[in-house]
Write a protein that holds these residues in place. Structure first.
Motif: not given
Ligand SMILES: [Mg+2]
Length: 354
Positions: A51, A94-95, A97, A128, A130-134, A181, A183
């Motif tokens: 992403d 991401p966190q 989901w 994840w 932590t805040d990370r993308p798909f 950032k 979805r």
């Protein structure tokens, strides 16, 4: 000029020391081939899509992104004229989901794979902390069609260079892309470019002329049909000498065929089949050469076989001859007035830090 990605791929290949009997095709082609018995082999490839780099979940659905991931790997099957067998898919989510998102991912995978009788047969799910993308990784298996897999490294001087479909404008990527950032959902629809720019997500696109036609056709790179059927049909009609799928742009992908085959090429700019998106861009030829993500086939074959193919081809996907392979290793672009200029690989380089 070799891209950073191709340089490191060659470095890996030089150190792999694979037994060519067990692994007839190793690192550096669209798929690797593993011999199972004297008469049987399987091919494998893997692709990770991110992403913010390969799709943008503020502008497309999760099913579209997952479908693209499948289609990209199916296109690699097409690039060697092999028949897809099955896929396994790994996702990093991401966190927050969970099952709802996984069902949407599954729908996208099925929608892309079912037309090619290519089922999902396994995978892996991670989330994840932590805040990370798909991120989504598709590993695809295929088998040879009725002919051996077509490689990148076997183009011959005198071959005709052909492409399927039309080129340019599928997804003119920025070498520096804003990270994902969040979805869109199925109900969000797509944001307008103005909304996206106002939100800051597309700040890297503000000054690019591609912003306009990207808005006009934001989904082409998400909805393309991998040319699996075309590749198998072409190789039923005539033998091909070399082939690749156009993922990073004609200028980059043709360079891969030429470097691996130790040949050059002359491409006639007036013959390039321009997409409607390319025609609307400020520089249609540059768009066709460099945008990437066309996922069309680029192949070479003898002049005689090119004539046979043109006479026998009845499939709706057009095939266009755009140039010829030369013994001189230079890759040149020839304009309609006959003038030629060096064509350097200017498509997408995954290792560009720009
Ligand atoms: Mg490929």
């Amino acid at each position: 000029m070799t891209s950073a990605e191709d340089s490191i791929t060659r470095w890996f290949a030089e150190r792999s020391r694979l037994d060519p009997h067990r692994f007839p095709i190793g690192i550096g082609d669209d798929m690797a081939q593993i011999r199972l018995s004297p008469d049987a082999s399987v091919l494998v490839t893997t692709d990770m899509l991110l992403d913010g780099t390969h799709f943008d979940l503020t502008r497309c659905t999760l099913a579209q992104a997952a479908g693209k991931a499948m289609a990209v790997s199916l296109s690699d099957c097409a690039a060697m004229a092999t028949a897809p067998l099955a896929a396994v898919v790994a996702v990093a989510m991401p966190q927050g989901w969970g099952p709802e998102e996984l069902k949407e991912i599954h729908a996208g995978i099925r929608a892309a794979g079912d037309p090619f009788n290519c089922p999902l047969i396994g995978g892996d799910i991670t989330v994840w902390r932590t805040d990370r993308p798909f991120a989504i990784t598709v590993t695809m298996l295929s088998r040879p069609g009725s002919h051996p897999p077509v490689r990148r490294s076997t183009a011959r001087p005198g071959d005709i260079v052909c492409v399927t479909g039309s080129l340019g404008g599928a997804y003119p990527r920025r070498q520096s892309c804003a990270p994902g950032k969040g979805r869109a959902t199925k109900d969000d629809g797509r944001r307008t470019m103005d909304e996206a720019v106002a939100s800051g997500v597309y700040r890297t696109m503000r000054d690019t002329p591609y912003a306009i036609h990207d808005r006009n056709d934001p989904t082409k790179h998400l909805t393309f049909t991998p040319r699996v059927n075309e590749a198998l049909a072409i190789t039923e009609l005539v033998p091909l000498n070399a082939m690749i799928d156009l993922s990073d742009g004609l200028s980059s992908d043709l360079t891969r065929i030429c470097e691996q085959s130790k040949v050059g090429a002359v491409i006639e700019s007036g013959k390039l089949p321009l997409s409607d998106q390319a025609r609307r861009s400020p520089d249609p030829i540059a768009s066709a050469l460099n945008d990437g993500e066309d996922f069309e086939l680029l192949f070479t074959l003898t002049a005689d076989n090119c004539e046979k193919l043109a006479a026998a081809w009845t499939h709706p996907t057009p095939i266009t001859s755009i140039g010829r392979v030369t013994a001189d290793p230079a890759i040149r672009l020839q304009s309609p007035n006959g003038a030629t200029a060096a064509m350097t690989p200017s498509g997408y380089d995954h290792l560009c830090r720009g």
